[in-house]
Each structure stands twice: as C-alpha cells, then as structure tokens.
Design an enzyme around this catalytic site. Structure first.
Site, PDB file in Angstrom:
ATOM      1  CB  SER A   1      -0.912   0.023   1.235  1.00  0.00           C
ATOM      2  OG  SER A   1      -1.562   1.283   1.364  1.00  0.00           O
TER       3      SER A   1
ATOM      4  CE1 TYR B   1      -4.053  -2.289   4.614  1.00  0.00           C
ATOM      5  CE2 TYR B   1      -3.499   0.033   4.357  1.00  0.00           C
ATOM      6  CZ  TYR B   1      -3.801  -1.185   3.801  1.00  0.00           C
ATOM      7  OH  TYR B   1      -3.859  -1.327   2.434  1.00  0.00           O
TER       8      TYR B   1
ATOM      9  CE  LYS C   1      -1.653  -4.310   3.010  1.00  0.00           C
ATOM     10  NZ  LYS C   1      -1.709  -5.594   2.271  1.00  0.00           N
TER      11      LYS C   1
ATOM     12  CB  ILE D   1      -8.642   0.270  -4.631  1.00  0.00           C
ATOM     13  CG1 ILE D   1      -7.118   0.175  -4.625  1.00  0.00           C
ATOM     14  CG2 ILE D   1      -9.218  -0.554  -5.780  1.00  0.00           C
ATOM     15  CD1 ILE D   1      -6.608  -1.234  -4.361  1.00  0.00           C
TER      16      ILE D   1
ATOM     17  CB  THR E   1     -12.532  -1.974  -2.747  1.00  0.00           C
ATOM     18  OG1 THR E   1     -12.004  -1.358  -1.556  1.00  0.00           O
ATOM     19  CG2 THR E   1     -11.450  -2.038  -3.812  1.00  0.00           C
TER      20      THR E   1
END
Length: 260
Positions: A138, A152, A156, A185, A187
């Site tokens: 990411s 997170y 990453k 993204i 999503t």
C-alpha cells in the site's frame, strides 16, 4: 495482440482475499490468462462459480494457513501466488486508540499471513526452479493515514521490506517476488473505511472522502484506481513478460505519491 508470453496456460495459482474487490478482479484476470486459479477467503460468496477452487479459511491465523496448504497439497505445487488479502479495522483516534490486540490483528492480516503462506508454499517453487509471487502492499507504507489505519500502514511497510528480502533470497533459484502498491481503490473495504472516518469524526460521507483525499495530498488523476486496473498490473507481473523484474514495487495510485 496477445502472445504466449501473456498466457498462463497450465499454471496453477492461488489468490488470497479473492472473494471480492481487487482480489476477485485478480482471480478473474488470471483465469482469463489461462491459469487454474484457487482462491481463499474467510467465507465463500453465495453462488460462487468455482466452489471446487475456493478454500474457506482465515489466512491471518496459523490454522487457516494450514488449511489452505493442506487443500492445495491434494493437487500439486503452485506456479503463481498472489497475496491480496488485507485491510484496516482499527478505530479512529490516532495511535493512542490502537490496543495491543488490534496491533496484532493488523499484523496477522496484513503481514504474517503472507509470511506463513510463503514459508509453506515457496519451497516447492524453489525445487521446481520457477514461480512468481506478488505481495499487495500500500502507498500507506509511505503516506500513512494516522487517524484510523496507522497499524495497517505499519504492517504494509513491513510487508514491503519482507517482500524485497524474500525476492533477493529466491531469485537465484528461479522464483520472482514483486510487490504492487495501490493507493486508493474503489472497493467495498474503502467504503467501510469511509464509514469509520465519518462516524468517528462526526462527518458526512462526502466530507470523510474529501478528508481522505486531502490527507494523501490529493490524487492528480482525479479518481482512485479500479480493481480491474490492479488486476491488470498483477497479471503482467506474473506473466512471462516480466521475467526480468525482481524485487520491484509498482505504485498504482493515480499520481498520489509525490516523486522527483
């Protein structure tokens, strides 16, 4: 016009997190290229078209990894391994809001799941003298969003470092390891992230989306990437068109990360 270098006929692949969003797009792309694609996620979607190629497992746990490895062992070694699974679930509030338990959740999901699967599946690729692995990292490893995804981002960043080291180790034995670093993204996970930012800060969803874009310094392209665009890049990296690409990280972010 496509050539054999664009094809994956006769090759077996596993895509983690392949039940939705970018993972699902990667599964579809590799199948279009001719691969026999297995996927794993915690729950098989209703009406999934290839239930014989779906492994219901939580790869953030050692037991889940064991279940995936046991199922794949029934059919033989892999040629392609793509780690897409990942996500952020910590609450807003910055570093002080992240408990030890939440740090471990993020590390297991975004780093250690890939480490465990590689450790189990990569030796067969080394023995065969060929294979391709892609880790999805990411841009947050470089532009961390501290409010609700710091753990997170840190995981990453660790995955990127691990990926580079692994690439250097196994390239002499015929196995290529690379990374794909998406920005935003469009999503389902992104929409859930927006909800967390909005709910935790008393914002509307539109204001939360704008806060996310502003925190990244803007997106010159004017939009986030589509899952299919991530899948196209992954498909290239595992194909024979990328046989000299090793240890690289390809950023796909609409120009978000500033470069000189």
């Amino acid at each position: 016009m496509g050539t054999d270098r664009d094809r994956l006929d006769g090759r077996r692949a596993l895509v983690t997190g392949g039940s939705k969003s970018s993972g699902r797009a990667v599964v579809e792309r590799l199948r279009e290229m001719g691969a026999d694609v297995y996927t794993t996620a915690r729950t098989m979607p209703g009406g999934y078209e290839r239930p014989d190629r779906f492994i219901a497992a939580d790869t953030s746990t050692a037991g889940g990894t064991d279940a995936v490895v046991a199922r794949l062992a029934e059919d033989g070694p892999l040629d392609v391994l793509v780690h897409v699974v990942g996500g952020a679930s910590t609450p807003p509030g910055g570093f002080a809001a992240i408990t030890d338990e939440q740090w471990l959740v993020e590390l297991n999901l975004n780093l250690l799941g890939a480490v465990r699967l590689d450790r189990a599946l990569l030796p067969a690729m080394v023995e065969a003298g060929s294979g391709a692995i892609v880790h999805v990292t990411s841009i947050q490893r470089e532009l961390p969003l501290y409010d609700a995804s710091l753990a997170y981002a840190a995981a990453k960043a660790a995955l990127r470092t691990y990926s580079k080291g692994r690439a250097n180790e196994v390239a002499p034995r015929g196995v290529r390891v690379n990374a794909v670093s998406p920005g935003g993204i469009e999503t389902e996970a992104y929409e859930e992230f927006v909800d967390r930012i909005a709910g935790g800060n008393g914002l509307t969803r539109d204001d939360a989306k704008q806060q996310i874009v502003d925190s990244l310094g803007g997106v010159p392209l004017g939009r986030f990437a589509h899952p299919e665009e991530i899948a196209d890049l992954v498909g290239f990296l595992v194909s024979d068109r990328a046989t000299a690409i090793v240890g690289a990280e390809y950023v796909i972010d609409g120009g978000t990360v500033p470069t000189v």
